[in-house]
Design a protein around this motif. Structure first.
Motif, PDB file in Angstrom:
ATOM      1  N   SER A  11      43.048  33.667  51.210  1.00 28.83           N
ATOM      2  CA  SER A  11      42.165  32.953  50.284  1.00 28.83           C
ATOM      3  C   SER A  11      42.226  33.617  48.914  1.00 28.83           C
ATOM      4  O   SER A  11      42.618  34.784  48.783  1.00 28.83           O
ATOM      5  CB  SER A  11      40.723  32.952  50.795  1.00 28.83           C
ATOM      6  N   ASP A  12      41.804  32.876  47.899  1.00 30.76           N
ATOM      7  CA  ASP A  12      41.844  33.405  46.536  1.00 30.76           C
ATOM      8  C   ASP A  12      40.895  34.586  46.366  1.00 30.76           C
ATOM      9  O   ASP A  12      41.235  35.577  45.709  1.00 30.76           O
ATOM     10  CB  ASP A  12      41.488  32.299  45.537  1.00 30.76           C
ATOM     11  N   ASN A  13      39.712  34.490  46.944  1.00 35.47           N
ATOM     12  CA  ASN A  13      38.757  35.597  46.829  1.00 35.47           C
ATOM     13  C   ASN A  13      39.273  36.843  47.536  1.00 35.47           C
ATOM     14  O   ASN A  13      39.135  37.969  47.035  1.00 35.47           O
ATOM     15  CB  ASN A  13      37.401  35.185  47.407  1.00 35.47           C
ATOM     16  N   ASP A  14      39.861  36.645  48.704  1.00 39.83           N
ATOM     17  CA  ASP A  14      40.421  37.775  49.443  1.00 39.83           C
ATOM     18  C   ASP A  14      41.581  38.392  48.667  1.00 39.83           C
ATOM     19  O   ASP A  14      41.747  39.622  48.638  1.00 39.83           O
ATOM     20  CB  ASP A  14      40.887  37.296  50.816  1.00 39.83           C
ATOM     21  N   GLU A  45      42.191  44.438  43.767  1.00 39.67           N
ATOM     22  CA  GLU A  45      41.325  45.474  43.190  1.00 39.67           C
ATOM     23  C   GLU A  45      41.412  46.771  43.990  1.00 39.67           C
ATOM     24  O   GLU A  45      41.414  47.873  43.418  1.00 39.67           O
ATOM     25  CB  GLU A  45      39.886  44.967  43.139  1.00 39.67           C
ATOM     26  N   PRO A  94      45.427  31.140  40.481  1.00 36.09           N
ATOM     27  CA  PRO A  94      45.683  31.868  41.733  1.00 36.09           C
ATOM     28  C   PRO A  94      47.154  31.875  42.139  1.00 36.09           C
ATOM     29  O   PRO A  94      47.649  32.880  42.661  1.00 36.09           O
ATOM     30  CB  PRO A  94      44.822  31.119  42.756  1.00 36.09           C
ATOM     31  N   ARG A 105      49.245  35.236  42.785  1.00 34.25           N
ATOM     32  CA  ARG A 105      49.887  35.508  44.074  1.00 34.25           C
ATOM     33  C   ARG A 105      51.372  35.828  43.884  1.00 34.25           C
ATOM     34  O   ARG A 105      51.917  36.738  44.519  1.00 34.25           O
ATOM     35  CB  ARG A 105      49.712  34.298  44.991  1.00 34.25           C
ATOM     36  N   THR A 135      41.367  38.215  36.288  1.00 33.99           N
ATOM     37  CA  THR A 135      40.064  37.686  35.888  1.00 33.99           C
ATOM     38  C   THR A 135      40.066  36.172  35.705  1.00 33.99           C
ATOM     39  O   THR A 135      39.136  35.489  36.132  1.00 33.99           O
ATOM     40  CB  THR A 135      39.607  38.350  34.580  1.00 33.99           C
ATOM     41  N   ARG A 140      41.994  38.494  45.374  1.00 29.97           N
ATOM     42  CA  ARG A 140      41.469  39.297  44.264  1.00 29.97           C
ATOM     43  C   ARG A 140      40.836  40.596  44.767  1.00 29.97           C
ATOM     44  O   ARG A 140      40.990  41.656  44.142  1.00 29.97           O
ATOM     45  CB  ARG A 140      40.464  38.472  43.461  1.00 29.97           C
ATOM     46  N   HIS A 141      40.153  40.528  45.886  1.00 24.13           N
ATOM     47  CA  HIS A 141      39.512  41.728  46.434  1.00 24.13           C
ATOM     48  C   HIS A 141      40.558  42.775  46.821  1.00 24.13           C
ATOM     49  O   HIS A 141      40.410  43.968  46.513  1.00 24.13           O
ATOM     50  CB  HIS A 141      38.662  41.337  47.648  1.00 24.13           C
TER      51      HIS A 141
END
Length: 362
Positions: free
Chosen positions: A322-325, A331, A266, A270, A262, A327-328
């Motif tokens: 990428s950071d968003n990828d 999850e 990053p 990682r 959350t 985290r996705h």
């Protein structure tokens, strides 16, 4: 010529008796104050100034008695000598007391045994240090902490070197005591939520006296502990031991990933994901190859299936660009871990199933 009743001429005095010298006036014989200074008072003050508190009170007391008898000056000096001797005595008592405390404090820490239950004032989680007042208590009653073990120094041949400094010792404690407490309680799920690792690092004076170990504790932040927390290899059975050792790295790292997901940096997320891939892969191998009791076998097979499904997703997350990828994909991997399957294994092996639950009776 007129003569008085004495038969002497005016101006003539009585003759001095033969053989008796003339007597001169001495002020001491009149009881008046003497003008000389008491040597005893001066000596008392000097010894009081230089720390001779053994002689200073004796000389001061003698000076006061003599001054009262003779009226000499120096009463203030004698009193000052007595006061200074008292000050030196207090200073010596403090130094001896502190030295005794430091020496016995280190000895007390070394004398503690693994598994002993202790009491000391409550602390916040941000304060990792054990405070000064420690008392041993029965583990069956309320207590604040438990002795988990030590972190030592040296090269195995007794060479520990100079005192490394408090900062270096604290850093060593942060790493070493976490490992010590993990071995003391193999199942972190059995720990109450407010119990965390604490430690006592030796001071410079203790180090010079031979205390070269960091003492590690498990301590409650608020509510006292009402049972023994110990669940090491001497307490759990063989199947429980194999399972807890197999899962602990994977469980610990997935919990760290969850905490970083959350708001964590990053780069740290990682790194934790990459470590999770290795730890959970090793867990799958250990769980799959270890023989288990028949009542635990079905739940173990389901747990291995969960790991097999999650592992490719963890590997995919480790390779995210990428950071968003990242985290996705994390999850997605987390969704493959089914908590009910882990709980089923725990029930079959008679391990804790909720946070803070003690090891069930065997």
């Amino acid at each position: 010529m007129y003569q008085g009743a004495t038969g002497l001429e005016p101006g003539e005095g009585p003759a001095t008796p033969v053989g008796r010298p003339p007597v001169e006036w001495d002020p001491d014989l009149t009881g008046g104050p003497r003008d000389d200074l008491s040597g005893l008072a001066v000596a008392s003050l000097i010894f009081g100034l230089i720390g001779g508190f053994i002689f200073s009170p004796l000389l001061g007391a003698a000076a006061l008695v003599k001054i009262k008898q003779t009226g000499q000056r120096g009463k203030g000096l004698a009193v000052a000598g007595l006061v200074l001797s008292g000050v030196w005595a207090v200073v010596l008592a403090v130094v001896v007391g502190v030295n005794w405390y430091v020496t016995h404090r280190a000895e007390d820490m070394v004398a503690l045994r693994i598994g002993q239950c202790l009491d000391f004032p409550a602390q916040g989680r941000d304060d990792p240090f054990v405070p000064g007042q420690i008392a041993t208590l029965p583990c069956t009653g309320p207590h604040r902490a438990e002795m988990a073990g030590w972190v030592g120094f040296g090269d195995g041949r007794g060479n520990v070197g100079e005192y490394p400094g408090a900062a270096a010792l604290v850093q060593r404690a942060q790493e070493g005591c976490l490992s010590v407490t993990r071995n003391y309680v193999l199942d972190p799920l059995s720990l109450p939520a407010d119990v965390h690792a604490r430690w006592y690092v030796p001071r410079d004076s203790e180090w010079s006296r031979g205390s070269h170990s960091i003492t590690c504790f498990l301590a409650a932040d608020q509510a006292p502990i009402s049972r023994s927390l110990r669940e090491d290899a001497a307490i759990v059975n063989t199947d429980q031991l194999h399972f807890l050792l197999a899962i602990r790295d994977c469980v610990q790292l997935t919990a760290r990933v969850d905490a970083l997901l959350t708001a964590g940096p990053p780069a740290e997320l990682r790194s934790a994901v990459a470590q999770t891939v290795d730890a959970c892969s090793a867990m799958g191998v250990k769980v799959d190859t270890q023989p288990w009791p028949s009542e635990a076998e079905p739940a173990m097979l389901q747990l291995v299936a969960d790991l097999d499904a999650a592992l490719p997703l963890w590997q995919s997350a480790a390779g995210a660009t990428s950071d968003n990828d990242l985290r996705h994909r994390v999850e997605q991997a987390q969704q493959r871990h089914v908590p009910t399957h882990m709980l089923a294994v725990r029930r079959a092996l008679k391990l804790s199933t909720t946070q803070g639950e003690p090891l069930p009776e065997q």
